[in-house]
Design an enzyme around this catalytic site. Sequence first.
Site, PDB file in Angstrom:
ATOM      1  CG  HIS A 100      -0.265  -0.266   2.525  1.00  0.00           C
ATOM      2  ND1 HIS A 100       0.062  -1.544   2.919  1.00  0.00           N
ATOM      3  CD2 HIS A 100       0.158   0.545   3.524  1.00  0.00           C
ATOM      4  CE1 HIS A 100       0.651  -1.501   4.109  1.00  0.00           C
ATOM      5  NE2 HIS A 100       0.730  -0.242   4.489  1.00  0.00           N
ATOM      6  CG  HIS A 148       0.909   4.885   4.566  1.00  0.00           C
ATOM      7  ND1 HIS A 148       0.041   4.771   5.631  1.00  0.00           N
ATOM      8  CD2 HIS A 148       1.656   3.757   4.574  1.00  0.00           C
ATOM      9  CE1 HIS A 148       0.267   3.629   6.273  1.00  0.00           C
ATOM     10  NE2 HIS A 148       1.248   2.999   5.654  1.00  0.00           N
TER      11      HIS A 148
HETATM   12  P1  5GP Z   1       1.660  -0.109   7.509  1.00  0.00           P
HETATM   13  O1  5GP Z   1       1.987   0.002   8.964  1.00  0.00           O
HETATM   14  O2  5GP Z   1       1.601  -1.573   7.097  1.00  0.00           O
HETATM   15  O3  5GP Z   1       2.496   0.708   6.592  1.00  0.00           O
HETATM   16  O4  5GP Z   1       0.211   0.500   7.353  1.00  0.00           O
HETATM   17  C1  5GP Z   1      -0.956  -0.200   7.589  1.00  0.00           C
HETATM   18  C2  5GP Z   1      -2.047   0.814   7.771  1.00  0.00           C
HETATM   19  O5  5GP Z   1      -3.284   0.155   7.653  1.00  0.00           O
HETATM   20  C3  5GP Z   1      -2.040   1.493   9.134  1.00  0.00           C
HETATM   21  O6  5GP Z   1      -1.892   2.903   8.969  1.00  0.00           O
HETATM   22  C4  5GP Z   1      -3.383   1.111   9.742  1.00  0.00           C
HETATM   23  O7  5GP Z   1      -3.968   2.155  10.476  1.00  0.00           O
HETATM   24  C5  5GP Z   1      -4.200   0.738   8.524  1.00  0.00           C
HETATM   25  N1  5GP Z   1      -5.219  -0.258   8.768  1.00  0.00           N
HETATM   26  C6  5GP Z   1      -5.077  -1.431   9.431  1.00  0.00           C
HETATM   27  N2  5GP Z   1      -6.228  -2.124   9.451  1.00  0.00           N
HETATM   28  C7  5GP Z   1      -7.115  -1.365   8.741  1.00  0.00           C
HETATM   29  C8  5GP Z   1      -8.505  -1.549   8.403  1.00  0.00           C
HETATM   30  O8  5GP Z   1      -9.141  -2.542   8.744  1.00  0.00           O
HETATM   31  N3  5GP Z   1      -9.094  -0.566   7.692  1.00  0.00           N
HETATM   32  C9  5GP Z   1      -8.418   0.555   7.287  1.00  0.00           C
HETATM   33  N4  5GP Z   1      -9.093   1.463   6.598  1.00  0.00           N
HETATM   34  N5  5GP Z   1      -7.115   0.765   7.586  1.00  0.00           N
HETATM   35  C10 5GP Z   1      -6.484  -0.181   8.307  1.00  0.00           C
END
Ligand code: 5GP
Length: 116
Positions: A102, A104
Site C-alpha cells: 500500500h 500511504h
Molecule cells: P503499515 O503500517 O503496514 O504501513 O500500514 C498499515 C495501515 O493500515 C495502518 O496505517 C493502519 O492504520 C491501517 N489499517 C489497518 N487495518 C485497517 C482496516 O481494517 N481498515 C483501514 N481502513 N485501515 C487499516
Amino acid sequence: MSTESCIFCQIVAGNAPADVLHRDELVVAFRDIRQAAPTHILIVPARHVRSLMDLRPGDDGLLGHMFAVAQELAVQEKMGTRGYRVVVNTGPDGGQTVFHLHLHLLGGRRMHWPPG
Ligand code: 5GP
Ligand code: ZN
C-alpha cells in the site's frame, strides 16, 4: 497469507467496511482507519502483493498507476499546491504492519523529516 485472512483483500472484495475513494480494475483507495494526518489515504493493488519486495517484472504499470491515483486523490483532497507525502513501509524494519502492498498518501499538515 491467503486473501481470506488479509484485511486489505477483504476491503478490495467489499467484504470488510472501508471509506472507499477510488476503485478500478488495478487499485482500490480508501481512508486509513487510524488517521495519522488530516488526510490519510491508503492506495492498494486489487491483487494481493505482500510488499514492494514481491513486485514482479511486469508490475511497472501497476506501480505507475498507484502513483497516478495518488496524484489524482491529492488534487481531490486539495493538497496539490501545498504538497503531501507518499510512503511505502516495507518489511518489519520499514514499519510495515499490513502485508498487502500500500501507498500511504498523507497531507493536510506540514510533515516532519526525518520520519521516526
Ligand atoms: P503499515 O503500517 O503496514 O504501513 O500500514 C498499515 C495501515 O493500515 C495502518 O496505517 C493502519 O492504520 C491501517 N489499517 C489497518 N487495518 C485497517 C482496516 O481494517 N481498515 C483501514 N481502513 N485501515 C487499516
Ligand atoms: Zn491482500
